[in-house]
Scaffold this motif. Structure first.
Motif, PDB file in Angstrom:
ATOM      1  N   UNK A   1      -6.485   2.779  -7.138  1.00 32.19           N
ATOM      2  CA  UNK A   1      -5.940   2.014  -6.008  1.00 32.19           C
ATOM      3  C   UNK A   1      -5.025   2.895  -5.153  1.00 32.19           C
TER       4      UNK A   1
ATOM      5  N   UNK B   1      -2.138 -12.761  -5.762  1.00 35.81           N
ATOM      6  CA  UNK B   1      -1.711 -11.901  -6.869  1.00 35.81           C
ATOM      7  C   UNK B   1      -1.156 -10.560  -6.375  1.00 35.81           C
ATOM      8  N   UNK B   2      -0.759 -10.486  -5.095  1.00 29.05           N
ATOM      9  CA  UNK B   2      -0.244  -9.250  -4.493  1.00 29.05           C
ATOM     10  C   UNK B   2       0.779  -8.526  -5.380  1.00 29.05           C
ATOM     11  N   UNK B   3       1.807  -9.242  -5.811  1.00 32.16           N
ATOM     12  CA  UNK B   3       2.892  -8.591  -6.552  1.00 32.16           C
ATOM     13  C   UNK B   3       2.402  -8.009  -7.878  1.00 32.16           C
ATOM     14  N   UNK B   4       1.512  -8.749  -8.531  1.00 29.62           N
ATOM     15  CA  UNK B   4       0.968  -8.247  -9.795  1.00 29.62           C
ATOM     16  C   UNK B   4       0.076  -7.034  -9.557  1.00 29.62           C
ATOM     17  N   UNK B   5      -0.656  -7.039  -8.434  1.00 26.34           N
ATOM     18  CA  UNK B   5      -1.496  -5.877  -8.097  1.00 26.34           C
ATOM     19  C   UNK B   5      -0.620  -4.642  -7.895  1.00 26.34           C
ATOM     20  N   UNK B   6       0.503  -4.817  -7.191  1.00 27.66           N
ATOM     21  CA  UNK B   6       1.428  -3.691  -7.011  1.00 27.66           C
ATOM     22  C   UNK B   6       1.939  -3.188  -8.356  1.00 27.66           C
ATOM     23  N   UNK B   7       2.185  -4.116  -9.260  1.00 26.62           N
ATOM     24  CA  UNK B   7       2.694  -3.735 -10.582  1.00 26.62           C
ATOM     25  C   UNK B   7       1.685  -2.966 -11.413  1.00 26.62           C
ATOM     26  N   UNK B   8       0.407  -3.230 -11.199  1.00 30.11           N
ATOM     27  CA  UNK B   8      -0.637  -2.603 -12.025  1.00 30.11           C
ATOM     28  C   UNK B   8      -1.460  -1.570 -11.277  1.00 30.11           C
ATOM     29  N   UNK B   9      -1.090  -1.242 -10.042  1.00 30.59           N
ATOM     30  CA  UNK B   9      -1.920  -0.343  -9.230  1.00 30.59           C
ATOM     31  C   UNK B   9      -2.236   0.943  -9.984  1.00 30.59           C
ATOM     32  N   UNK B  10      -3.503   1.156 -10.270  1.00 31.05           N
ATOM     33  CA  UNK B  10      -3.940   2.349 -10.992  1.00 31.05           C
ATOM     34  C   UNK B  10      -4.148   3.488 -10.012  1.00 31.05           C
TER      35      UNK B  10
ATOM     36  N   UNK C   1      -5.200  -6.534  -0.539  1.00 37.19           N
ATOM     37  CA  UNK C   1      -4.104  -6.673  -1.513  1.00 37.19           C
ATOM     38  C   UNK C   1      -2.874  -7.308  -0.865  1.00 37.19           C
ATOM     39  N   UNK C   2      -2.670  -7.034   0.433  1.00 38.76           N
ATOM     40  CA  UNK C   2      -1.513  -7.602   1.126  1.00 38.76           C
ATOM     41  C   UNK C   2      -1.630  -9.125   1.242  1.00 38.76           C
ATOM     42  N   UNK C   3      -2.856  -9.620   1.283  1.00 38.95           N
ATOM     43  CA  UNK C   3      -3.077 -11.037   1.582  1.00 38.95           C
ATOM     44  C   UNK C   3      -3.270 -11.922   0.347  1.00 38.95           C
ATOM     45  N   UNK C   4      -3.580 -11.336  -0.805  1.00 35.59           N
ATOM     46  CA  UNK C   4      -3.939 -12.180  -1.948  1.00 35.59           C
ATOM     47  C   UNK C   4      -2.704 -12.733  -2.664  1.00 35.59           C
TER      48      UNK C   4
END
Lengths: 337, 337
Positions: A218, A206-215, A201-204
């Protein structure tokens, strides 16, 4: 002669970070004369501020002790064990809290210390570190592995009784090699998976969006990444072969899940998840039977050792250990046969 | 003409399991005339016992409604959407709660429903299932994805306002394809890893000992295996290509960690874990700035759509949406640039 269970032992804790500090704080509630030691002068000062005796020299901390807990980093363990052994008598029981057991157990054999050193591993911790993060209740209800041997059964019994009565821990007797296999899968591989998930997640992009949607999945799946990185590296390197072996088992299942996905085989995927779910339910809903076993205090201890090692392998735990002049009595909880 | 934000819409919820049921229960506290429907007669009976109107026929549940939430299984979604569209007027806004968005968004394009269908995905849930497990507070503070389009901006605004005000949700605007990539990594891959870890433990010889020693890392790393297996299979198959792609990213990091272990390269391992830990800290400690943006209610909406999609990609969220005759106002929180 090792003191029998029930007396008030004089205890020292060497290395007072999160784990050692928590051991120290709990012991102090029961044995006010407990002594601490840490290589870091600032940590010793913190300990003194809390009213615990913290000599500057390790030798002074352990010289008159009946029991010494070694709780420093894994790499420092062999040298600390030798120093403590040199400055204590043959009747002083020593144990450690390292997250792997085979290497230190072999070292104790080489050094002729198996008669009084009992390898140990409390399965507790938090993401925090240091004496300031220590809490006396850290081990309440936690599994605490001890590795018994024929030639160290007396020290094992004494420590088992102390861990149950003072720390409210559940003592899990295991051989060092079985312990290292088990924690590879029950602790070290989960750290590898968590590091991989968070690292990806740190490298992709879409990192910021992943942080926003972390369920929740995750968040749960990355939680242990918060553990101090040196502690993670320590446990992975010290248990490397077992970690890589158990990771291989996890990859087999992951490959099977991916294969089912690729082949559009919903039945195969569901079947795999049902097996995984049964394991999860078994973890959450462990029905344990109470058991009481007695062994002669003297003798060759072969039956006692066999009983203890089988108990740990079966997922059982000791909830009591007491000895009189003739008989040692274990109280245990274990899964139904 | 879609009703503007702020009026009391007549709402129906179709498919009242854990998610749909929780939507229904929360809506009922604000809009007592909410209607439920479920294909299972027993579930309809449970709903009626709770004092909610549950007609036997889907058409009767949705006919006079302003807003319909579709919350059944992913596989049933296209047919249910067509049925609901057929029995409602062109001004009835429809949204869904499925865990993937591209397939249903494409279906809505094919069926000419983009003017009133807004794909949605609330990021909330528990391991339990069914209307009996539903709770009205399930979405408090949860991220709830909505997928805006130029030709459906009115319905988007209305739903965004409703989700914020009624459900206390944080609305995350995203395109369907970005959503599917993001949830692959933030939710679906964690389910794969959890299934692999629990599945491996189920198969190994040391299974019972692993259960006896399962640390927090193992418990956290297998928690989502408790999700109903059909729901897991549904989300993985519906988002297969993205799941396999994001899993590939995780495998890259896992391989790098294993390589560092094999090469005895502690620096490389620690560096990888530092990056993972930064990501974890960013997740736990997200500093979000407050933002307020206005757009004309009428016009081509291109700036508004671009703003919304960029906000979601940046990890931001809407905390308010209100419109008067001329201006639509968004309140948002987003990471600092």
């Amino acid at each position: 002669m090792v003191r029998s269970v029930g007396q008030r032992p004089r205890v020292a804790v060497v290395g007072t970070g999160l784990i050692g500090g928590s051991i120290l704080l709990r012991l102090r509630e029961v044995y006010p004369d407990v002594v601490g030691w840490d290589p870091d002068p600032a940590t010793r000062a913190v300990g003194r501020d809390r009213g615990v005796r913290f000599p500057d020299a390790l030798a002074d901390a352990v010289r008159d002790r009946d029991v010494v807990f070694l709780a420093g980093p894994l790499a420092s363990l062999p040298e600390t064990l030798l120093t403590v052994a040199r400055h204590t008598g043959d009747d002083c029981v020593v144990t450690d809290v390292g997250s792997t057991k085979d290497a230190v157990a072999r070292f104790a054999v080489e050094q002729g210390l198996t008669g009084r050193f009992v390898p140990g591993h409390p399965m507790a911790g938090t993401e925090r570190s240091g004496l300031t993060a220590a809490v006396p209740e850290l081990f309440d209800g936690a599994a605490w592995v001890l590795c018994p041997r024929l030639d160290g059964i007396g020290p094992f019994r004494m420590l088992a009784g102390l861990l149950v009565t003072v720390f409210s821990a559940r003592v899990v007797p295991m051989s060092p090699t079985v312990h290292d296999s088990v924690v590879a899968l029950s602790s070290h591989v989960p750290h590898l998976l968590a590091g991989s998930l968070a690292g990806a997640a740190a490298d992709v992009e879409i990192r910021d969006a992943v942080l926003g949607l972390a369920a929740g999945s995750f968040r749960d799946g990355t939680r242990v990444v918060g553990t101090p990185v040196e502690r993670i590296a320590d446990m992975l390197f010290q248990n490397r072969d077992e970690v890589l072996g158990q990771l291989g088992q996890v990859r087999v299942v992951l490959d099977a899940l991916v294969d089912a996905l690729r082949r559009d085989d919903a039945d195969a995927l569901v079947e795999r998840y049902r097996r995984a779910q049964e394991l999860r339910h078994a973890l959450l809903d462990r029905a344990l039977d109470e058991q009481r076993r007695e062994f002669p205090v003297d003798g060759d201890h072969a039956d006692e050792l066999a009983y203890l090692l089988e108990l740990g392998s079966a997922g059982g735990q000791l909830t009591g250990c007491a000895a009189d002049a003739d008989v040692v009595t274990y109280l245990a909880r274990r899964p139904p046969a």
